[in-house]
Design a protein around this motif. Structure first.
Motif: not given
Length: 92
Positions: A4-8, A19-24, A56-61
């Motif tokens: 929802s954040v990156l593809v809105t 968007r710069r460092e999504p893995d962090l 969405r019930g995101e499990p982690w992050g």
């Protein structure tokens, strides 16, 4: 992942820090998690990001400046491994 954040489309050219460092934002190290939370500080869609992740019930992050573990907001990420038998002394 950050769908929802990156593809809105309605965000257009709004600068979204993740968007710069999504893995962090999915890091294992507690220090990296705290860095990701700090990056969210000035994000223009921080509240919406957290609300969407909870819906969405995101499990982690890290979402909206908060850490989610098992779909729940938690204050800090516990380091890997077994907790100490005797707590470390607190410096006065």
């Amino acid at each position: 992942m950050l769908a929802s954040v990156l593809v809105t489309p309605q965000l257009g050219e709004v600068a979204i820090p993740c968007r710069r460092e999504p893995d962090l934002f999915f890091a294992e190290a507690p220090a990296d998690v705290e860095a990701a939370k700090a990056i969210c500080g000035d994000c223009p869609i921080k509240e919406q990001c957290l609300a969407d992740a909870l819906e969405r019930g995101e499990p982690w992050g890290v979402w909206g400046g908060q850490l989610l573990v098992s779909g729940q907001v938690v204050a800090r990420k516990r380091p890997r491994g077994r907790p100490r038998k005797n707590p470390a002394p607190v410096a006065a």
